[in-house]
Motif scaffolding. Structure first.
Motif, PDB file in Angstrom:
ATOM      1  N   ASP A 146       0.807  -1.226   0.000  1.00 47.48           N
ATOM      2  CA  ASP A 146       0.000   0.000   0.000  1.00 47.48           C
ATOM      3  C   ASP A 146       0.834   1.266   0.000  1.00 47.48           C
ATOM      4  O   ASP A 146       0.469   2.261  -0.598  1.00 47.48           O
ATOM      5  CB  ASP A 146      -0.948   0.011   1.210  1.00 47.48           C
ATOM      6  CG  ASP A 146      -1.986  -1.082   1.108  1.00 47.48           C
ATOM      7  OD1 ASP A 146      -2.361  -1.426  -0.023  1.00 47.48           O
ATOM      8  OD2 ASP A 146      -2.407  -1.604   2.148  1.00 47.48           O
ATOM      9  N   VAL A 147       1.948   1.232   0.718  1.00 42.26           N
ATOM     10  CA  VAL A 147       2.802   2.411   0.820  1.00 42.26           C
ATOM     11  C   VAL A 147       4.221   1.996   0.444  1.00 42.26           C
ATOM     12  O   VAL A 147       4.750   1.026   0.980  1.00 42.26           O
ATOM     13  CB  VAL A 147       2.794   2.982   2.266  1.00 42.26           C
ATOM     14  CG1 VAL A 147       3.723   4.167   2.372  1.00 42.26           C
ATOM     15  CG2 VAL A 147       1.379   3.361   2.678  1.00 42.26           C
ATOM     16  N   LEU A 148       4.806   2.748  -0.471  1.00 44.78           N
ATOM     17  CA  LEU A 148       6.179   2.462  -0.881  1.00 44.78           C
ATOM     18  C   LEU A 148       7.126   2.989   0.181  1.00 44.78           C
ATOM     19  O   LEU A 148       7.107   4.169   0.521  1.00 44.78           O
ATOM     20  CB  LEU A 148       6.461   3.108  -2.233  1.00 44.78           C
ATOM     21  CG  LEU A 148       7.808   2.820  -2.869  1.00 44.78           C
ATOM     22  CD1 LEU A 148       8.018   1.327  -3.068  1.00 44.78           C
ATOM     23  CD2 LEU A 148       7.910   3.527  -4.210  1.00 44.78           C
ATOM     24  N   ASN A 149       7.938   2.121   0.713  1.00 43.71           N
ATOM     25  CA  ASN A 149       8.881   2.457   1.771  1.00 43.71           C
ATOM     26  C   ASN A 149      10.058   3.240   1.180  1.00 43.71           C
ATOM     27  O   ASN A 149      10.780   2.718   0.327  1.00 43.71           O
ATOM     28  CB  ASN A 149       9.356   1.164   2.434  1.00 43.71           C
ATOM     29  CG  ASN A 149      10.310   1.393   3.563  1.00 43.71           C
ATOM     30  OD1 ASN A 149      10.890   2.475   3.708  1.00 43.71           O
ATOM     31  ND2 ASN A 149      10.487   0.372   4.380  1.00 43.71           N
ATOM     32  N   PRO A 150      10.287   4.472   1.645  1.00 42.99           N
ATOM     33  CA  PRO A 150      11.406   5.263   1.122  1.00 42.99           C
ATOM     34  C   PRO A 150      12.758   4.584   1.287  1.00 42.99           C
ATOM     35  O   PRO A 150      13.628   4.708   0.431  1.00 42.99           O
ATOM     36  CB  PRO A 150      11.350   6.560   1.937  1.00 42.99           C
ATOM     37  CG  PRO A 150       9.983   6.619   2.495  1.00 42.99           C
ATOM     38  CD  PRO A 150       9.510   5.214   2.633  1.00 42.99           C
ATOM     39  N   GLU A 151      12.945   3.820   2.363  1.00 43.34           N
ATOM     40  CA  GLU A 151      14.204   3.112   2.573  1.00 43.34           C
ATOM     41  C   GLU A 151      14.440   2.079   1.479  1.00 43.34           C
ATOM     42  O   GLU A 151      15.574   1.865   1.037  1.00 43.34           O
ATOM     43  CB  GLU A 151      14.227   2.436   3.947  1.00 43.34           C
ATOM     44  CG  GLU A 151      14.372   3.419   5.092  1.00 43.34           C
ATOM     45  CD  GLU A 151      14.343   2.719   6.447  1.00 43.34           C
ATOM     46  OE1 GLU A 151      14.726   1.530   6.523  1.00 43.34           O
ATOM     47  OE2 GLU A 151      13.947   3.377   7.416  1.00 43.34           O
ATOM     48  N   GLN A 152      13.366   1.445   1.041  1.00 47.99           N
ATOM     49  CA  GLN A 152      13.451   0.463  -0.032  1.00 47.99           C
ATOM     50  C   GLN A 152      13.900   1.140  -1.333  1.00 47.99           C
ATOM     51  O   GLN A 152      14.729   0.610  -2.070  1.00 47.99           O
ATOM     52  CB  GLN A 152      12.081  -0.196  -0.219  1.00 47.99           C
ATOM     53  CG  GLN A 152      12.049  -1.358  -1.159  1.00 47.99           C
ATOM     54  CD  GLN A 152      10.640  -1.951  -1.265  1.00 47.99           C
ATOM     55  OE1 GLN A 152       9.650  -1.390  -0.785  1.00 47.99           O
ATOM     56  NE2 GLN A 152      10.550  -3.093  -1.913  1.00 47.99           N
ATOM     57  N   VAL A 153      13.379   2.322  -1.585  1.00 49.14           N
ATOM     58  CA  VAL A 153      13.747   3.071  -2.783  1.00 49.14           C
ATOM     59  C   VAL A 153      15.215   3.478  -2.720  1.00 49.14           C
ATOM     60  O   VAL A 153      15.978   3.272  -3.666  1.00 49.14           O
ATOM     61  CB  VAL A 153      12.849   4.314  -2.966  1.00 49.14           C
ATOM     62  CG1 VAL A 153      13.326   5.166  -4.128  1.00 49.14           C
ATOM     63  CG2 VAL A 153      11.394   3.897  -3.164  1.00 49.14           C
ATOM     64  N   VAL A 154      15.639   4.033  -1.597  1.00 48.97           N
ATOM     65  CA  VAL A 154      17.029   4.477  -1.442  1.00 48.97           C
ATOM     66  C   VAL A 154      17.983   3.293  -1.571  1.00 48.97           C
ATOM     67  O   VAL A 154      19.013   3.379  -2.240  1.00 48.97           O
ATOM     68  CB  VAL A 154      17.220   5.214  -0.092  1.00 48.97           C
ATOM     69  CG1 VAL A 154      18.691   5.454   0.197  1.00 48.97           C
ATOM     70  CG2 VAL A 154      16.450   6.517  -0.092  1.00 48.97           C
ATOM     71  N   THR A 155      17.631   2.169  -0.953  1.00 52.22           N
ATOM     72  CA  THR A 155      18.469   0.978  -1.044  1.00 52.22           C
ATOM     73  C   THR A 155      18.613   0.535  -2.495  1.00 52.22           C
ATOM     74  O   THR A 155      19.707   0.220  -2.959  1.00 52.22           O
ATOM     75  CB  THR A 155      17.897  -0.163  -0.189  1.00 52.22           C
ATOM     76  OG1 THR A 155      17.849   0.271   1.176  1.00 52.22           O
ATOM     77  CG2 THR A 155      18.726  -1.428  -0.296  1.00 52.22           C
ATOM     78  N   SER A 156      17.523   0.534  -3.242  1.00 47.77           N
ATOM     79  CA  SER A 156      17.565   0.135  -4.651  1.00 47.77           C
ATOM     80  C   SER A 156      18.381   1.105  -5.487  1.00 47.77           C
ATOM     81  O   SER A 156      19.147   0.692  -6.361  1.00 47.77           O
ATOM     82  CB  SER A 156      16.151   0.038  -5.220  1.00 47.77           C
ATOM     83  OG  SER A 156      15.465  -1.021  -4.620  1.00 47.77           O
ATOM     84  N   LEU A 157      18.225   2.390  -5.224  1.00 49.34           N
ATOM     85  CA  LEU A 157      19.020   3.382  -5.953  1.00 49.34           C
ATOM     86  C   LEU A 157      20.505   3.221  -5.645  1.00 49.34           C
ATOM     87  O   LEU A 157      21.346   3.281  -6.544  1.00 49.34           O
ATOM     88  CB  LEU A 157      18.554   4.794  -5.614  1.00 49.34           C
ATOM     89  CG  LEU A 157      17.201   5.205  -6.186  1.00 49.34           C
ATOM     90  CD1 LEU A 157      16.779   6.551  -5.623  1.00 49.34           C
ATOM     91  CD2 LEU A 157      17.228   5.235  -7.691  1.00 49.34           C
ATOM     92  N   ASN A 158      20.829   2.986  -4.385  1.00 54.20           N
ATOM     93  CA  ASN A 158      22.228   2.778  -4.004  1.00 54.20           C
ATOM     94  C   ASN A 158      22.806   1.537  -4.679  1.00 54.20           C
ATOM     95  O   ASN A 158      23.948   1.555  -5.139  1.00 54.20           O
ATOM     96  CB  ASN A 158      22.379   2.673  -2.488  1.00 54.20           C
ATOM     97  CG  ASN A 158      22.272   4.027  -1.819  1.00 54.20           C
ATOM     98  OD1 ASN A 158      22.524   5.050  -2.434  1.00 54.20           O
ATOM     99  ND2 ASN A 158      21.874   4.022  -0.561  1.00 54.20           N
ATOM    100  N   ARG A 159      22.010   0.467  -4.755  1.00 57.85           N
ATOM    101  CA  ARG A 159      22.476  -0.740  -5.445  1.00 57.85           C
ATOM    102  C   ARG A 159      22.748  -0.452  -6.915  1.00 57.85           C
ATOM    103  O   ARG A 159      23.727  -0.917  -7.479  1.00 57.85           O
ATOM    104  CB  ARG A 159      21.428  -1.852  -5.337  1.00 57.85           C
ATOM    105  CG  ARG A 159      21.653  -2.742  -4.171  1.00 57.85           C
ATOM    106  CD  ARG A 159      20.800  -4.001  -4.270  1.00 57.85           C
ATOM    107  NE  ARG A 159      20.251  -4.230  -2.965  1.00 57.85           N
ATOM    108  CZ  ARG A 159      18.976  -4.332  -2.671  1.00 57.85           C
ATOM    109  NH1 ARG A 159      18.071  -4.268  -3.598  1.00 57.85           N
ATOM    110  NH2 ARG A 159      18.579  -4.527  -1.435  1.00 57.85           N
ATOM    111  N   CYS A 160      21.873   0.319  -7.526  1.00 51.15           N
ATOM    112  CA  CYS A 160      22.048   0.677  -8.935  1.00 51.15           C
ATOM    113  C   CYS A 160      23.331   1.471  -9.122  1.00 51.15           C
ATOM    114  O   CYS A 160      24.125   1.200 -10.021  1.00 51.15           O
ATOM    115  CB  CYS A 160      20.843   1.478  -9.424  1.00 51.15           C
ATOM    116  SG  CYS A 160      20.919   1.914 -11.166  1.00 51.15           S
TER     117      CYS A 160
END
Length: 178
Positions: A111-125
């Motif tokens: 339901d809600v996109l976790n900002p930490e999940q986004v940052v982690t994915s961007l950092n991995r990229c």
């Protein structure tokens, strides 16, 4: 306009939710740029898109990112995946999700996109693509703008200055101050 922003982007954060988004529809007649048409045609091949009018704006951004080689970090809402698996997903959304699933590993969100999940994915990229080291567009940074306003002709944020660039600046300088 969207294409020009995508051309200046390093990473495309793609969020797919429950809705496929607005279709371009009759506005497609204004798409005449050969590069834009090439991006759309490439997307048509991987997605099964029949006509440009059926394309959504979000699909267009995705097509542009693919065509330009921009790194795509996709997040797909879990309810969209569930509807796809049940066969109840609307045709446009199913086409788009299938195209994304073919090209990239994505993460689900509820339901809600976790900002930490986004940052982690961007950092991995960024970590997996050395050319994104520092991940800052020099010309968009406040450091660069401040230096330009102070009369500095250029700034290197990577910590080095190529000799030929320095020689060129020095030879064209009106004055030097140390």
């Amino acid at each position: 306009m969207l294409y020009n922003y995508m051309k200046r982007s390093d990473i495309c954060l793609l969020l797919l939710g429950d809705s496929a988004g607005s279709k371009i529809g009759s506005a497609s007649r204004y798409i005449t740029d050969p590069e834009l048409l090439a991006a759309i045609n490439e997307y048509k091949e991987i997605s099964g898109l029949r006509s440009i009018e059926e394309l959504t704006y979000t699909e267009f951004e995705y097509a542009a990112a693919l065509y330009l080689g921009v790194r795509i970090v996709p997040f797909v809402k879990k309810s969209l995946v569930d509807a796809f698996e049940k066969g109840t997903l609307e045709e446009t959304a199913a086409r788009f999700y299938s195209a994304v699933r073919e090209k990239a590993v994505y993460q689900n969100w509820t339901d809600v996109l976790n900002p930490e999940q986004v940052v982690t994915s961007l950092n991995r990229c960024v970590d997996s693509h050395p050319d994104l080291a520092g991940w800052i567009r020099e010309k968009d940074s406040s450091i660069y703008r401040s230096a330009k306003n102070a009369g500095i002709c250029d700034v290197s944020l990577q910590g080095f200055l190529p000799k030929d660039k320095l020689k060129g600046w020095l030879s064209s300088a009106d004055r030097l101050m140390l």
